[in-house]
Scaffold this active site. Structure first.
Site, PDB file in Angstrom:
ATOM      1  N   ARG A   1       0.819  -1.216  -0.131  1.00 50.89           N
ATOM      2  CA  ARG A   1      -0.066  -0.001  -0.212  1.00 50.89           C
ATOM      3  C   ARG A   1       0.762   1.181  -0.064  1.00 50.89           C
ATOM      4  O   ARG A   1       0.220   2.343  -0.431  1.00 50.89           O
ATOM      5  CB  ARG A   1      -1.075   0.050   1.157  1.00 50.89           C
ATOM      6  CG  ARG A   1      -2.085  -1.034   0.900  1.00 50.89           C
ATOM      7  CD  ARG A   1      -2.833  -1.500   2.003  1.00 50.89           C
ATOM      8  NE  ARG A   1      -2.218  -2.078   3.339  1.00 50.89           N
ATOM      9  CZ  ARG A   1      -1.817  -3.426   3.344  1.00 50.89           C
ATOM     10  NH1 ARG A   1      -2.389  -4.298   2.380  1.00 50.89           N
ATOM     11  NH2 ARG A   1      -1.278  -3.922   4.220  1.00 50.89           N
TER      12      ARG A   1
ATOM     13  N   GLU B   1       4.362  -8.152  12.613  1.00 51.61           N
ATOM     14  CA  GLU B   1       3.423  -8.695  13.534  1.00 51.61           C
ATOM     15  C   GLU B   1       2.966 -10.105  13.379  1.00 51.61           C
ATOM     16  O   GLU B   1       2.578 -10.617  14.289  1.00 51.61           O
ATOM     17  CB  GLU B   1       2.418  -7.787  13.351  1.00 51.61           C
ATOM     18  CG  GLU B   1       1.388  -7.551  14.550  1.00 51.61           C
ATOM     19  CD  GLU B   1       0.056  -6.761  14.211  1.00 51.61           C
ATOM     20  OE1 GLU B   1       0.019  -5.932  13.124  1.00 51.61           O
ATOM     21  OE2 GLU B   1      -0.997  -6.730  14.843  1.00 51.61           O
TER      22      GLU B   1
HETATM   23  C1  PRP Z   1       1.530  -4.087   6.529  1.00 50.02           C
HETATM   24  C2  PRP Z   1       1.633  -2.658   6.466  1.00 50.02           C
HETATM   25  C3  PRP Z   1       3.062  -2.236   6.512  1.00 50.02           C
HETATM   26  C4  PRP Z   1       3.593  -3.371   7.617  1.00 50.02           C
HETATM   27  C5  PRP Z   1       3.437  -3.068   9.036  1.00 50.02           C
HETATM   28  O1  PRP Z   1       2.010  -4.692   5.259  1.00 50.02           O
HETATM   29  O2  PRP Z   1       1.359  -2.270   5.003  1.00 50.02           O
HETATM   30  O3  PRP Z   1       3.846  -2.346   5.426  1.00 50.02           O
HETATM   31  O4  PRP Z   1       2.456  -4.195   7.617  1.00 50.02           O
HETATM   32  O5  PRP Z   1       3.647  -3.923   9.941  1.00 50.02           O
HETATM   33  P1  PRP Z   1       5.128  -3.472  10.881  1.00 50.02           P
HETATM   34  O6  PRP Z   1       5.134  -2.244  11.340  1.00 50.02           O
HETATM   35  O7  PRP Z   1       4.760  -4.680  12.034  1.00 50.02           O
HETATM   36  O8  PRP Z   1       6.154  -4.014  10.026  1.00 50.02           O
HETATM   37  P2  PRP Z   1       2.008  -6.244   5.028  1.00 50.02           P
HETATM   38  O9  PRP Z   1       3.102  -6.998   5.683  1.00 50.02           O
HETATM   39  O10 PRP Z   1       0.685  -6.661   5.407  1.00 50.02           O
HETATM   40  O11 PRP Z   1       2.300  -6.615   3.601  1.00 50.02           O
HETATM   41  P3  PRP Z   1       1.371  -6.019   2.188  1.00 50.02           P
HETATM   42  O12 PRP Z   1       1.243  -4.479   2.289  1.00 50.02           O
HETATM   43  O13 PRP Z   1       2.182  -6.677   1.257  1.00 50.02           O
HETATM   44  O14 PRP Z   1      -0.119  -6.765   2.327  1.00 50.02           O
HETATM   45  N1  ADE Z   2       0.226  -4.688   9.278  1.00 50.17           N
HETATM   46  C1  ADE Z   2       0.546  -5.395  10.428  1.00 50.17           C
HETATM   47  N2  ADE Z   2      -0.575  -4.888  11.237  1.00 50.17           N
HETATM   48  C2  ADE Z   2      -1.372  -4.358  10.753  1.00 50.17           C
HETATM   49  C3  ADE Z   2      -2.828  -4.112  11.013  1.00 50.17           C
HETATM   50  N3  ADE Z   2      -3.204  -4.452  12.012  1.00 50.17           N
HETATM   51  N4  ADE Z   2      -3.558  -3.651   9.948  1.00 50.17           N
HETATM   52  C4  ADE Z   2      -2.970  -3.499   8.804  1.00 50.17           C
HETATM   53  N5  ADE Z   2      -1.922  -3.880   8.454  1.00 50.17           N
HETATM   54  C5  ADE Z   2      -1.145  -4.298   9.510  1.00 50.17           C
END
Ligand code: PRP
Ligand code: ADE
Length: 174
Positions: free
Chosen positions: A61, A98
């Protein structure tokens, strides 16, 4: 009726992608013309009077946001992607999420020594993803001027983690 705030455009999906995760879904914000413009304007605001050479967006995103922010600043955009997606030579950085672990990559010629970089993503949780992004930028010789997010989940400690690295962290809502 009171005008909608940015937070009102974001929906929360319980137990996605795993039980216990309250997933902040920003697609509803992106889909709304007023919400999306408000979000890009607010992300840019703290950095408006700073020199920024490139915007880095974190998959996935962060690409949508980073592209719009870079366009608004008239600077280039650099994607940091999950392992195996970028076609040319890359640097890799492992990180913990996470929910799970992963590796991020950047093209090794995407950032030049001394370039001032704004890192953009939708959400800050543990800060693992952003930390990996910062490390990749710095390994290429870039200088991170700040990290901008729509959502900060403060209980997960990401802001402290990045601030302890000396970063400026801006988030639009919790
Ligand atoms: C989500 C979000 C951040 C990240 C934050 O992406 O868009 O990039 O998690 O988490 P953190 O601070 O614990 O590292 P996600 O890993 O879900 O990947 P995606 O955007 O490819 O779906
Ligand atoms: N990436 C890690 N934690 C998330 C949450 N709670 N919602 C959306 N993106 C995430």
């Amino acid at each position: 009726m009171a005008r909608k705030t940015l937070r009102d455009y974001i929906r929360t999906i319980p137990d996605f992608p795993h039980e216990g995760i309250m997933f902040r879904d920003v697609t509803t914000l992106f889909a709304d013309p007023r919400g999306f413009r408000m979000c890009i304007d607010q992300l840019l605001h703290p950095f408006a009077d700073q020199r920024i050479d490139k915007v880095v967006g974190l998959e996935a995103r962060g690409f949508i946001l980073g592209g719009a922010v870079a366009h608004q600043l008239s600077v280039g955009f650099v994607p940091i992607r999950k392992k195996g997606k970028l076609p040319a030579a890359t640097l890799s950085q492992e990180y913990q999420l996470e929910y799970g672990s992963a590796t991020m990559e950047v093209h090794d010629d995407a950032i030049l020594e001394g370039e001032r970089i704004l890192i953009v993503d939708d959400l800050l949780a543990t800060g693992g993803t952003a930390e990996a992004g910062i490390k990749l930028v710095e390994r290429l010789g870039g200088v991170v001027t700040g990290c901008a997010f729509i959502v900060d989940l403060p209980d997960l400690g990401g802001r402290k983690r990045l601030e302890d690295m000396g970063m400026t962290v801006e988030a639009l809502c919790a």
